[in-house]
Design a protein around this motif. Structure first.
Motif, mmCIF file in Angstrom:
data_model
loop_
_atom_site.group_PDB
_atom_site.id
_atom_site.type_symbol
_atom_site.label_atom_id
_atom_site.label_comp_id
_atom_site.label_asym_id
_atom_site.label_seq_id
_atom_site.Cartn_x
_atom_site.Cartn_y
_atom_site.Cartn_z
ATOM 1 N N ASN A 114 -3.903 3.665 -9.886
ATOM 2 C CA ASN A 114 -5.212 3.046 -10.342
ATOM 3 C C ASN A 114 -4.796 1.467 -10.975
ATOM 4 O OD1 ASN A 114 -6.506 5.435 -10.462
ATOM 5 N ND2 ASN A 114 -5.425 6.184 -12.461
ATOM 6 N N ASN A 115 -3.774 1.179 -10.231
ATOM 7 C CA ASN A 115 -3.537 -0.365 -10.582
ATOM 8 C C ASN A 115 -2.975 -0.899 -9.322
ATOM 9 O OD1 ASN A 115 -0.531 0.045 -10.413
ATOM 10 N ND2 ASN A 115 -0.637 0.737 -12.366
ATOM 11 N N GLU A 116 -2.816 -2.260 -9.304
ATOM 12 C CA GLU A 116 -2.482 -3.073 -8.180
ATOM 13 C C GLU A 116 -0.995 -3.429 -8.094
ATOM 14 O OE1 GLU A 116 -4.660 -4.260 -6.054
ATOM 15 O OE2 GLU A 116 -5.948 -2.921 -7.019
ATOM 16 N N VAL A 117 -0.119 -2.726 -8.956
ATOM 17 C CA VAL A 117 1.418 -2.916 -8.778
ATOM 18 C C VAL A 117 1.907 -2.197 -7.649
ATOM 19 C CG1 VAL A 117 3.338 -2.321 -10.305
ATOM 20 C CG2 VAL A 117 1.442 -3.044 -11.546
ATOM 21 N N PRO A 118 2.637 -2.678 -6.822
ATOM 22 C CA PRO A 118 3.227 -2.029 -5.638
ATOM 23 C C PRO A 118 3.930 -0.862 -6.011
ATOM 24 C CG PRO A 118 3.482 -4.416 -5.393
ATOM 25 C CD PRO A 118 3.045 -4.004 -6.787
ATOM 26 N N ALA A 119 3.547 0.327 -5.469
ATOM 27 C CA ALA A 119 4.507 1.502 -5.663
ATOM 28 C C ALA A 119 5.344 1.696 -4.314
ATOM 29 C CB ALA A 119 3.344 2.735 -5.840
ATOM 30 N N THR A 120 6.276 2.779 -4.797
ATOM 31 C CA THR A 120 7.070 3.284 -3.534
ATOM 32 C C THR A 120 7.004 4.543 -3.277
ATOM 33 O OG1 THR A 120 8.679 1.536 -3.941
ATOM 34 C CG2 THR A 120 9.342 3.370 -2.836
ATOM 35 N N ILE A 121 6.565 4.933 -1.978
ATOM 36 C CA ILE A 121 6.530 6.422 -1.654
ATOM 37 C C ILE A 121 7.319 6.509 -0.463
ATOM 38 C CG2 ILE A 121 4.441 7.918 -0.856
ATOM 39 C CD1 ILE A 121 3.969 7.147 -3.233
ATOM 40 N N ALA A 122 7.852 8.158 -0.582
ATOM 41 C CA ALA A 122 8.802 8.310 0.466
ATOM 42 C C ALA A 122 8.334 9.247 1.509
ATOM 43 C CB ALA A 122 9.883 8.819 -0.287
ATOM 44 N N THR A 123 8.712 9.034 2.496
ATOM 45 C CA THR A 123 8.351 9.966 3.765
ATOM 46 C C THR A 123 9.386 9.716 5.024
ATOM 47 O OG1 THR A 123 6.658 11.078 5.319
ATOM 48 C CG2 THR A 123 6.388 8.801 4.625
ATOM 49 N N ALA A 130 2.104 5.654 8.091
ATOM 50 C CA ALA A 130 0.798 4.731 8.703
ATOM 51 C C ALA A 130 -0.605 5.157 7.891
ATOM 52 C CB ALA A 130 0.561 5.291 10.045
ATOM 53 N N GLN A 131 -0.758 6.501 7.593
ATOM 54 C CA GLN A 131 -2.114 6.755 7.052
ATOM 55 C C GLN A 131 -2.061 6.233 5.370
ATOM 56 O OE1 GLN A 131 -4.167 10.607 8.133
ATOM 57 N NE2 GLN A 131 -2.151 10.767 9.060
ATOM 58 N N TRP A 132 -0.787 6.616 4.771
ATOM 59 C CA TRP A 132 -0.594 6.066 3.402
ATOM 60 C C TRP A 132 -0.864 4.507 3.207
ATOM 61 C CZ3 TRP A 132 -0.362 9.024 -0.804
ATOM 62 C CH2 TRP A 132 -0.169 8.313 -2.073
ATOM 63 N N LEU A 133 -0.256 3.815 4.491
ATOM 64 C CA LEU A 133 -0.495 2.442 4.198
ATOM 65 C C LEU A 133 -1.754 1.803 4.765
ATOM 66 C CD1 LEU A 133 3.019 1.212 5.930
ATOM 67 C CD2 LEU A 133 2.290 1.100 3.610
ATOM 68 N N ASN A 134 -2.412 2.853 5.486
ATOM 69 C CA ASN A 134 -3.747 2.334 5.664
ATOM 70 C C ASN A 134 -4.773 2.436 4.362
ATOM 71 O OD1 ASN A 134 -6.937 3.816 6.535
ATOM 72 N ND2 ASN A 134 -5.827 2.404 8.154
ATOM 73 N N LYS A 135 -4.432 3.525 3.558
ATOM 74 C CA LYS A 135 -5.124 3.615 2.263
ATOM 75 C C LYS A 135 -4.699 2.821 1.352
ATOM 76 C CE LYS A 135 -7.107 7.396 -0.401
ATOM 77 N NZ LYS A 135 -8.534 7.230 -0.025
ATOM 78 N N TYR A 136 -3.386 2.663 1.219
ATOM 79 C CA TYR A 136 -2.764 1.612 0.158
ATOM 80 C C TYR A 136 -1.956 0.681 0.744
ATOM 81 C CZ TYR A 136 -4.123 5.685 -2.480
ATOM 82 O OH TYR A 136 -4.765 6.777 -3.057
ATOM 83 N N PRO A 137 -2.462 -0.410 1.291
ATOM 84 C CA PRO A 137 -1.733 -1.380 2.069
ATOM 85 C C PRO A 137 -0.707 -2.003 1.122
ATOM 86 C CG PRO A 137 -3.998 -1.971 1.798
ATOM 87 C CD PRO A 137 -3.962 -0.482 1.227
ATOM 88 N N ASN A 138 -0.813 -2.157 -0.081
ATOM 89 C CA ASN A 138 0.088 -2.847 -1.091
ATOM 90 C C ASN A 138 1.164 -2.213 -1.486
ATOM 91 O OD1 ASN A 138 -1.490 -1.063 -2.528
ATOM 92 N ND2 ASN A 138 -1.089 -2.309 -4.528
ATOM 93 N N HIS A 139 1.246 -0.711 -1.024
ATOM 94 C CA HIS A 139 2.684 0.148 -1.465
ATOM 95 C C HIS A 139 3.530 -0.131 -0.306
ATOM 96 C CE1 HIS A 139 0.041 3.213 -3.774
ATOM 97 N NE2 HIS A 139 0.051 1.952 -4.336
#
Length: 308
Positions: A114-123, A130-139
């Motif tokens: 819910n905020n604009e702070v870059p988050a880190t997701i692992a996979t 690619a699908q995560w970055l398509n939806k959350y390009p700042n992560h």
């Protein structure tokens, strides 16, 4: 029965669960079998992303070799790990009834969405990344390798906000947390949630036994998805998702191809009758290729070759 069927499997908890499931189903039909666990290259090399290893079927190759050498009779795989082209002499013998297909996010709280702070997701999956970055390009998406148990521990040990898993795998070994985020917008890997059993083409005894375990709807759905993958892929690892679903006498299909960074997305959705579903995956892939997928696949091949 006249033969003890030797079941080859990876030695992770999930792989052993899958192989034991096949063993129990064969036992219910009166067949004797024994499990032969084998460690795969994919389980041994954990310091590189899968796509950088440049090996087709990294989780299946060790079992293929064991089968071709006559050390095992059949092998049980997560079907999404199996290359669309099987080695000469090895054939698809059964697709068991498919489990849930969706991806989930195991997380430490969802405030970061819910905020604009870059988050880190692992996979460790190009498709999920690619699908995560398509939806959350700042992560930021980091690589995560290892079996299910290892990946869950790594999530706890690192300061990541979450990690993406196939729901079926966590459910099967009873490790599914209660508060996961269901990623219903993410198109799964072709054949995700399905278990495949392969055998030698000339082993009539094992093939006949396994045919009794085959689930026809799951076999058709996974074949459509894998046809889509094979037609697009051309031997290249790419962010490809596909899902075929039976509804009454129809097949609903959704397929996607992304650029590696998730910025480009090509998608197709079709509903056809069961009677005309035989070449659905191939036809959908050809449409994607004609709509710019051929150029995108060429770009992905070039990026992948630069990595190797």
């Amino acid at each position: 029965m006249s033969k003890i069927i030797r079941i080859g499997t990876r030695d992770s908890e999930l792989a052993l669960w899958q192989a034991t499931t096949v063993q129990n189903q064969l036992g219910d039909l009166g067949y004797d079998s024994t499990l032969i666990p084998i460690k795969s290259t994919g389980d041994q090399v954990l310091d590189k992303p899968l796509y950088e290893l440049g090996i087709t079927g990294i989780f299946t190759k060790t079992l293929d070799v064991a089968m071709l050498k006559g050390q095992i009779d059949i092998a049980v795989h997560s079907m999404k790990d199996v290359p669309t082209q099987l080695p000469k002499g090895i054939v698809q013998a059964a697709v068991l009834e498919r489990a849930v297909t969706e991806d989930i996010l195991v997380h430490k709280g969802l405030d970061f969405l819910n905020n604009e702070v870059p988050a880190t997701i692992a996979t460790g999956s190009l498709r999920r990344k690619a699908q995560w970055l398509n939806k959350y390009p700042n992560h930021n998406v980091v690589d995560l390798r290892g079996n299910v148990n290892t990946r869950l521990i790594k999530l706890i040990e690192n300061d990541w906000q979450g990690a993406i898993f196939a729901k079926a795998g966590l459910e099967r070994i009873k490790l599914l947390p209660k508060d996961v985020l269901h990623l219903d917008w993410m198109v799964p890997a072709p054949a995700q949630g399905a278990m495949l059993v392969v055998a030698m083409d000339n082993d009539e005894f094992s093939r006949e036994a396994l045919q009794k375990l085959n689930h026809s709807n799951s076999e058709l759905a996974t074949r459509i998805e894998r046809d889509f993958l094979r037609t697009l892929e051309g031997g290249c690892t790419a962010p490809i998702g596909a899902l075929a679903h039976m509804e009454n006498e129809n097949v609903q299909f959704k397929g996607v191809l992304f650029s590696l960074d998730g910025r480009q997305k090509l998608q197709i959705e079709k509903t056809v009758s069961l009677a005309s579903a035989k070449e659905l995956g191939q036809k959908c892939a050809k449409e994607i290729l004609q709509k710019g997928g051929d150029k995108l696949m060429e770009e992905i091949r070039n990026e992948n070759s630069a990595l190797h």
